[in-house]
Design an enzyme around this catalytic site. Structure first.
Site, PDB file in Angstrom:
ATOM      1  CE1 TYR A   1      -3.578   2.686   1.042  1.00  5.34           C
ATOM      2  CE2 TYR A   1      -2.021   3.268   2.782  1.00  5.34           C
ATOM      3  CZ  TYR A   1      -3.160   3.550   2.048  1.00  5.34           C
ATOM      4  OH  TYR A   1      -3.881   4.691   2.309  1.00  5.34           O
TER       5      TYR A   1
ATOM      6  CE  LYS B   1      -3.587   5.776  -0.784  1.00  2.05           C
ATOM      7  NZ  LYS B   1      -4.659   6.526  -1.468  1.00  2.05           N
TER       8      LYS B   1
END
Length: 256
Positions: A159, A163
């Site tokens: 993740y 980002k």
């Protein structure tokens, strides 16, 4: 009414940060294209959101398509052009964060996360930027990145790179699109209470710990992101591009 007569596309807008941003954009005078996953379970929430936007005197239309599909951006832009006449603001908010350990990370989970959070975002931003260029009146692109772009997470190895990628994408697009009057910025939320982390925050001890790390003393709410997004979308930020705005209650500066 900071966004009067603006046409805004928001991905992942059926709930959480995207929903709050959609409502605030409408309050500020914008018409909204609601991007959502297309799942039947989300449709009732989308219908309700459309009613709320229309009650504010603005127009709204929904496009159900997976955020990770490279074609979804074109569908969103087509909806904005055909229903509202163009695109002034694009907010890339869609994302997933299925927590998982690194050493046994399933390949399918990694690829789904990267496609949803970053690859689909690239092509959607590209589609919006090309439409803005054709229109010739500039525009604003905003990516919802995360404080996770700046710090690591042992259960977020799939993740956090996405980002960080979104943050970097906005920085590079600010350079690439500046000549066309298109501003590109990122907001970096801290711990915001949404569906994406409700299971993780169900543990009261964990909730209390996360709140204690934040100088403002509480977890974030989706509405806390709506104002910064509207600001970056508006003419009040006409000389702001390539910027990253932390919206984390001070958590990042307190991590020492």
């Amino acid at each position: 009414m900071l966004l009067t007569d603006k046409n805004v596309i928001i991905t992942g807008a059926s709930r959480g940060i995207g929903r709050a941003a959609a409502l605030e954009c409408a309050r500020q005078g914008a018409n909204v294209v609601i991007g959502y996953s297309g799942s039947p379970s989300s449709y009732s929430a989308v219908e309700e959101l459309i009613k709320e936007i229309e009650a504010l005197g603005q127009k709204a239309v929904a496009v159900g398509a997976p955020a990770g599909d490279p074609e979804t951006g074109e569908l969103l832009v087509e909806a904005a052009v055909s229903n509202f006449g163009g695109v002034d603001v694009f907010v890339n908010n869609a994302g997933i964060c299925p927590f998982h350990s690194f050493l046994d990370m399933p390949r399918e989970l990694y690829l789904e996360t990267v496609n949803t959070n970053l690859n689909g975002a690239f092509f959607a931003v590209q589609a919006a930027a090309n439409q803005m260029k054709r229109q010739g009146r500039g525009g604003a692109i905003i990516a919802v990145s995360s404080i996770s772009a700046l710090v690591g997470g042992g259960m977020q190895t799939h993740y956090t790179p996405t980002k960080a990628g979104l943050l970097s994408l906005m920085q590079s697009c600010a350079i690439a699109l500046g000549p066309y009057g298109i501003r590109c910025n990122a907001v970096l939320p801290g711990t915001i209470e949404t569906d994406i982390n409700k299971d993780d925050l169900a543990d009261q001890e964990k909730r209390d710990y996360m709140a204690s790390r934040t100088p403002l003393g509480r977890l974030g709410r989706p509405e806390d992101l709506a104002g910064p997004i509207v600001f970056l979308a508006s003419e009040m930020a006409q000389y702001v591009t390539g910027a990253s705005l932390l919206v984390d209650g001070g958590m990042y500066v307190n991590l020492q």
